[in-house]
Design a protein around this motif. Structure first.
Motif, mmCIF file in Angstrom:
data_model
loop_
_atom_site.group_PDB
_atom_site.id
_atom_site.type_symbol
_atom_site.label_atom_id
_atom_site.label_comp_id
_atom_site.label_asym_id
_atom_site.label_seq_id
_atom_site.Cartn_x
_atom_site.Cartn_y
_atom_site.Cartn_z
ATOM 1 N N GLY A 90 65.842 28.271 92.517
ATOM 2 C CA GLY A 90 67.037 26.671 90.943
ATOM 3 C C GLY A 90 66.803 28.556 89.715
ATOM 4 O O GLY A 90 68.108 27.890 88.790
ATOM 5 N N GLY A 91 67.102 29.534 89.635
ATOM 6 C CA GLY A 91 66.925 30.544 88.344
ATOM 7 C C GLY A 91 66.756 31.419 88.553
ATOM 8 O O GLY A 91 67.054 31.869 87.764
ATOM 9 N N CYS A 92 64.810 30.770 88.123
ATOM 10 C CA CYS A 92 64.430 32.531 87.202
ATOM 11 C C CYS A 92 64.200 33.255 88.028
ATOM 12 O O CYS A 92 64.227 33.389 88.747
ATOM 13 N N ILE A 93 64.014 34.328 86.821
ATOM 14 C CA ILE A 93 63.770 35.453 87.104
ATOM 15 C C ILE A 93 62.706 35.971 88.658
ATOM 16 O O ILE A 93 62.597 37.401 88.599
ATOM 17 N N GLY A 94 62.216 35.006 87.995
ATOM 18 C CA GLY A 94 60.188 35.468 88.608
ATOM 19 C C GLY A 94 58.985 34.770 88.395
ATOM 20 O O GLY A 94 59.098 33.645 87.634
ATOM 21 N N THR A 95 57.909 34.827 89.042
ATOM 22 C CA THR A 95 56.475 33.873 88.085
ATOM 23 C C THR A 95 55.679 34.651 88.219
ATOM 24 O O THR A 95 55.677 35.530 88.529
ATOM 25 N N SER A 96 54.691 33.790 87.197
ATOM 26 C CA SER A 96 53.947 34.738 87.070
ATOM 27 C C SER A 96 52.091 34.315 88.439
ATOM 28 O O SER A 96 51.071 34.897 87.996
ATOM 29 N N ASN A 97 52.981 33.432 89.031
ATOM 30 C CA ASN A 97 51.734 32.789 90.289
ATOM 31 C C ASN A 97 51.783 33.748 91.575
ATOM 32 O O ASN A 97 52.798 34.214 92.019
ATOM 33 N N VAL A 98 50.607 35.067 91.787
ATOM 34 C CA VAL A 98 50.499 36.012 92.313
ATOM 35 C C VAL A 98 50.667 35.474 93.691
ATOM 36 O O VAL A 98 51.486 36.310 94.750
ATOM 37 N N LEU A 99 50.107 34.286 93.569
ATOM 38 C CA LEU A 99 50.298 34.161 96.221
ATOM 39 C C LEU A 99 51.495 33.595 95.815
ATOM 40 O O LEU A 99 52.025 33.802 96.685
ATOM 41 N N ALA A 100 52.077 33.037 95.093
ATOM 42 C CA ALA A 100 53.797 32.516 95.372
ATOM 43 C C ALA A 100 54.561 34.082 95.602
ATOM 44 O O ALA A 100 55.215 33.797 96.203
ATOM 45 N N ALA A 101 54.096 33.961 95.234
ATOM 46 C CA ALA A 101 55.413 35.914 94.957
ATOM 47 C C ALA A 101 55.221 37.029 96.170
ATOM 48 O O ALA A 101 55.650 37.285 96.324
ATOM 49 N N LYS A 102 53.654 36.616 96.582
ATOM 50 C CA LYS A 102 53.429 37.699 97.502
ATOM 51 C C LYS A 102 53.548 36.740 98.646
ATOM 52 O O LYS A 102 54.806 37.478 99.790
ATOM 53 N N MET A 103 53.409 35.392 98.646
ATOM 54 C CA MET A 103 54.280 34.061 99.940
ATOM 55 C C MET A 103 55.813 34.723 99.921
ATOM 56 O O MET A 103 56.358 34.772 101.135
ATOM 57 N N TYR A 104 56.848 34.904 98.770
ATOM 58 C CA TYR A 104 58.179 34.983 98.876
ATOM 59 C C TYR A 104 58.878 35.354 98.619
ATOM 60 O O TYR A 104 60.139 35.670 98.348
ATOM 61 N N ASP A 105 58.077 36.887 98.675
ATOM 62 C CA ASP A 105 58.579 38.057 97.880
ATOM 63 C C ASP A 105 59.543 38.146 97.001
ATOM 64 O O ASP A 105 60.886 38.091 96.534
ATOM 65 N N ILE A 106 58.784 37.329 95.455
ATOM 66 C CA ILE A 106 59.398 36.823 94.415
ATOM 67 C C ILE A 106 58.683 37.628 93.438
ATOM 68 O O ILE A 106 57.753 38.280 93.669
ATOM 69 N N PRO A 107 59.590 38.300 92.292
ATOM 70 C CA PRO A 107 58.958 39.173 91.415
ATOM 71 C C PRO A 107 58.235 38.693 91.111
ATOM 72 O O PRO A 107 58.368 37.314 90.566
ATOM 73 N N VAL A 108 57.108 39.571 90.373
ATOM 74 C CA VAL A 108 55.675 38.959 89.884
ATOM 75 C C VAL A 108 55.842 39.527 88.537
ATOM 76 O O VAL A 108 56.100 40.356 88.657
ATOM 77 N N LEU A 109 55.169 38.469 87.618
ATOM 78 C CA LEU A 109 55.315 38.675 85.681
ATOM 79 C C LEU A 109 54.104 38.123 85.464
ATOM 80 O O LEU A 109 53.809 37.297 85.641
ATOM 81 N N GLY A 110 54.276 39.030 83.577
ATOM 82 C CA GLY A 110 53.164 38.521 83.277
ATOM 83 C C GLY A 110 53.440 39.224 82.095
ATOM 84 O O GLY A 110 54.023 40.612 82.209
ATOM 85 N N THR A 111 52.197 38.810 80.844
ATOM 86 C CA THR A 111 52.464 39.735 79.886
ATOM 87 C C THR A 111 50.753 40.114 79.733
ATOM 88 O O THR A 111 50.074 40.510 80.473
ATOM 89 N N MET A 112 49.936 39.211 79.064
ATOM 90 C CA MET A 112 48.894 39.490 78.192
ATOM 91 C C MET A 112 47.750 37.664 78.359
ATOM 92 O O MET A 112 49.148 37.006 77.663
ATOM 93 N N ALA A 113 46.844 37.934 77.909
ATOM 94 C CA ALA A 113 46.478 36.175 76.991
ATOM 95 C C ALA A 113 45.379 36.553 75.520
ATOM 96 O O ALA A 113 44.761 37.798 75.559
ATOM 97 N N HIS A 114 45.446 35.593 75.217
ATOM 98 C CA HIS A 114 44.912 35.644 74.068
ATOM 99 C C HIS A 114 42.935 35.740 74.554
ATOM 100 O O HIS A 114 43.559 36.918 73.401
ATOM 101 N N SER A 115 43.361 35.803 75.229
ATOM 102 C CA SER A 115 41.585 35.715 75.612
ATOM 103 C C SER A 115 41.483 37.512 74.698
ATOM 104 O O SER A 115 40.210 37.258 74.302
ATOM 105 N N MET A 116 41.952 38.088 75.725
ATOM 106 C CA MET A 116 41.161 39.360 75.809
ATOM 107 C C MET A 116 41.459 40.369 73.846
ATOM 108 O O MET A 116 40.473 40.964 74.049
ATOM 109 N N ILE A 117 42.519 39.938 73.434
ATOM 110 C CA ILE A 117 42.330 40.190 72.023
ATOM 111 C C ILE A 117 41.492 38.944 71.103
ATOM 112 O O ILE A 117 40.904 39.872 70.635
ATOM 113 N N CYS A 118 41.313 37.811 71.692
ATOM 114 C CA CYS A 118 40.034 37.232 70.871
ATOM 115 C C CYS A 118 38.738 37.751 71.826
ATOM 116 O O CYS A 118 37.417 38.634 70.478
#
Lengths: 478, 478
Positions: free
Chosen positions: B175-203
């Motif tokens: 539908g138009g997204c450039i990629g997903t944070s979902n690693v399994l979906a990215a792997k299964m469908y060869d979609i760019p996998v994306l992400g940043t970081m979570a608050h938990s690591m900083i806390c």
């Protein structure tokens, strides 16, 4: 496609690489799962999804193929990939039992695990929790609105995919539905399977009487005729009665009833009741369906509609609501010492409750009603004879309670990665849910403007929270 | 749990028993899948789910274990159960291709099969279609609102279960997204996998600078710092800049940017842009997230917020909308003769379009824009040189068009139960979706009060529809 371990957000892995490089892979972290507001503008949610959680954790395993994929991304070191390859979930998981009424800001699930493991399971754990809890809650609310009229779950076709439909059918049963039309879910979980007939069969036959008769001959013990294809009162019900007269009764089969799926259900159900009664079928039931929700069900009851059962599709399996369950770091261990953690939000009093905690519920010994919950630090002892509940946001609001039984709401599900809790059957969870739901005051369960259930903090926990908020503010403004 | 064939409504089976007993098991029936209104109060939907449909149909098989379960219900004859045990899907399925803009009341999928087979696949087919189409549409709408700003799909944790999340990540990419944070979906469908970081690591780290630095060292090529844990402008961005200065730039790594996940995103993004620019990081991007939807994205753009990318969770993977796709009988064959079928509803003109049909789309040869669709009976020929579109509800509205190319929108996916269409890869579907979306007039794609796309009927089809409605009325009132 059985290994779903990598159904995790990518940042869980990039953070994991960081923890790994920092030599912190074995650092114990504590995460709470909670939601901030009850769905449906209501006063409660019903916890669900423990079986899905257990299944995911037990199968947690990053395969060679997964490793090859991760390697191809070029983000991860070989040391880290080797570590992932051996990784199993080795932590502890505490959870409220499925079917328990739960309330905003209390930990429904608490995970204590090596920080990398704890982070890697976050995404799947939440997806599972959010779906199961939403469906269980939706089913509980709709069956509550139905005030004892049996509700059948018919929503598989409207669910968010085939697997989501199976889960929805399962959890709707825990939440109060009497059965489902979903044959696979019924088979898998030993849930009563239910159904009537579709318009297609009647359209196909053209002749409604012939269609009903054919159906009756093939399903003589399961005759609920769908009567609204042409004209409910002029055609559908007269034809249903005729088939009962001509075939069912002469052959000693029951005329179970009719289903109305369109039109003004209040009006039609009353007229239908009269037609059936006049024909001598006072026992033939009236099933209503057609996008029914809490409000329309209540309205039908208020209008004196005759309803023996309700078929509910969209509004349980695909309800337009969210739970929004989150997974927040509340503590870490450093050198075997517990360090509570907090994340201060803009609205300071909405800040998460820090620390490794337990949730206790007070039940009135006389009435059985739940008086409130208190969140306590894990090592605190809750007195058995009397206790003062203090509102976490308005500290001058204090309520002294006594004559209660107090229950630790969470059970230990995994201990050092080993499953130590057998998830009860769907049937047991359903009964448990009914039993626990009865302990909640009607004012909390009210569909509109419910009273807020008390979820308080012990003095120790409140003190800790305030201290951490203060420290955090100092940090920011230093 | 791989065999999901029985993810079907129970009435499909009780009706099947009836057809079986009537000797009608081989009667060919035609069913259309369509929806009645575009979701999101919009002017279109984007078709999705063909891979899920193909997978379900190919695995369609009722196992011994299933048969044993069905036998235990006591509703079915042994003859019928033996028949089910041998049953494969042997029919034809036509479908619009994934990624095609589709409109209310036109057949997106058409099934021609033995009536029992056609009925048994209904539930799973719809659950799959409804989910995939909803997600693809949601992603298209949100990425359209983002007007070229890349949108990343981050919603797995909010989806309706683990499997639903995987599908959501997949279709959001179509539908138009450039990629997903979902690693399994990215792997299964060869979609760019994306992400940043979570608050938990900083806390966890307490010290934001140290947390950023540790993350940067472990993920030097992927540094998008989450800056809102303590104070976006006073702490987060200055610390991100400091890590860029101290570590990234000296080591020739890029400072990719920051993510802001709370607060007033319009204001903060502008201040952030200034801070980054002033520090010499005009190339560092600003990613915004926090429950963003079409309206908030548009509003941010209107306010001149600086946005280089958007992270979107709930509103794609768990949007509060429905497609409400239905599966309606439109024809049967009797003695090799096609008999069109209809179900007249209370609102007569909303009655389904009967008959075995094709959907044709007219594309303007000069501009490439889609001029409208016409539903035709399957044996009709659409002239290639000029055509008069007639509104199906307001017959005096006629539009003569010429200079078009006409395309039969549905492809044959299964022929006599054999797959004859290879579902294109996710990447191909994404490109096809973009290409087809460009053919739709902007007025149709407008987010508020869109113009209605023409979905007309040929004169023959309209004539048939009127005749069947008339007959049906006679039937009722006779």
């Amino acid at each position: 496609m059985e290994n779903k371990t990598l159904m995790t957000d990518f940042y869980e892995l990039t953070m994991a690489q960081t923890y790994f490089d920092q030599g912190e892979k074995d650092k114990k972290a504590y995460f709470d799962v909670f939601f901030r507001e009850s769905p449906f503008h209501g006063g409660y949610a019903i916890a669900g999804g423990l079986d899905g959680l257990v299944e995911y954790i037990k199968k947690f395993y990053i395969s060679e193929e997964d490793i090859a994929y991760l390697r191809s991304l070029g983000n991860f070191t070989e040391d880290f990939l080797s570590y992932l390859k051996e990784l199993k979930f080795s932590g502890d998981i505490y959870s409220v039992e499925d079917g328990t009424p739960v309330f905003p800001n209390e930990p429904v699930i608490t995970v204590r695990a090596n920080v990398i493991e704890a982070q890697l399971i976050e995404t799947a754990l939440l997806a599972n929790f959010n779906h199961a809890t939403l469906v269980t809650t939706a089913a509980k609310r709709i069956t509550t609105a139905a005030s004892g009229i049996p509700v059948m779950e018919f929503g598989a076709r409207r669910a968010r995919g085939i697997d989501s439909a199976i889960e929805a059918s399962k959890y709707s049963y825990v939440g109060g539905c009497i059965g489902t039309s979903n044959v696979l879910a019924a088979k898998m979980y030993d849930i009563p399977v239910l159904g009537t007939m579709a318009h297609s069969m009647i359209c196909d036959a053209d002749n409604e009487y012939e269609a009903f008769l054919a159906y009756a001959k093939s399903n003589p013990n399961n005759c609920v005729f769908l009567v609204d294809t042409f004209d409910t009162l002029k055609s559908g019900i007269p034809n249903a009665i005729k088939v009962a007269n001509d075939y069912l009764i002469p052959n000693n089969y029951p005329f179970k009833g009719i289903r109305i799926d369109s039109g003004d259900l209040a009006y039609l159900s009353k007229q239908a009741r009269k037609l059936l009664d006049d024909a001598g079928y006072a026992d033939a039931g009236i099933c209503l369906s057609n996008g029914l929700n809490e409000n329309t069900i209540k309205s039908l009851i208020d209008q004196g509609a005759y309803i023996n059962s309700i078929g509910c599709g969209d509004n349980i399996a695909a309800s337009l609501e969210r739970i929004g369950g989150v997974y927040k770091l509340v503590a870490v261990e450093r050198e075997a010492k517990l360090i509570p953690k907090i994340k201060v939000t803009n609205d300071i009093m909405k800040t998460i409750n820090p620390g490794y905690k337990k949730v206790y519920r007070f039940y009135d010994k006389k009435t059985g009603y739940a008086l409130g919950d208190v969140l306590a630090l894990a090592d605190e002892v809750i007195p058995e004879d009397g206790y003062t509940l203090i509102s976490p946001t308005e500290e001058w609001k204090k309520t002294y309670i006594s004559g209660y039984e107090v229950k630790n709401l969470q059970v230990l599900v995994f201990k050092n990665g080993k499953q130590v809790y057998e998830v009860p059957s769907i049937q047991e969870r359903k009964l448990y849910c009914e039993e626990q739901f009865r302990t909640i005051y009607p004012e909390i369960k009210r569909s509109v403007n419910p009273h807020e259930y008390y979820v308080d903090l012990t003095e120790n926990l409140l003190g800790l929270k305030k201290k951490l908020i203060r420290n955090s503010m100092n940090f920011v403004h230093s």
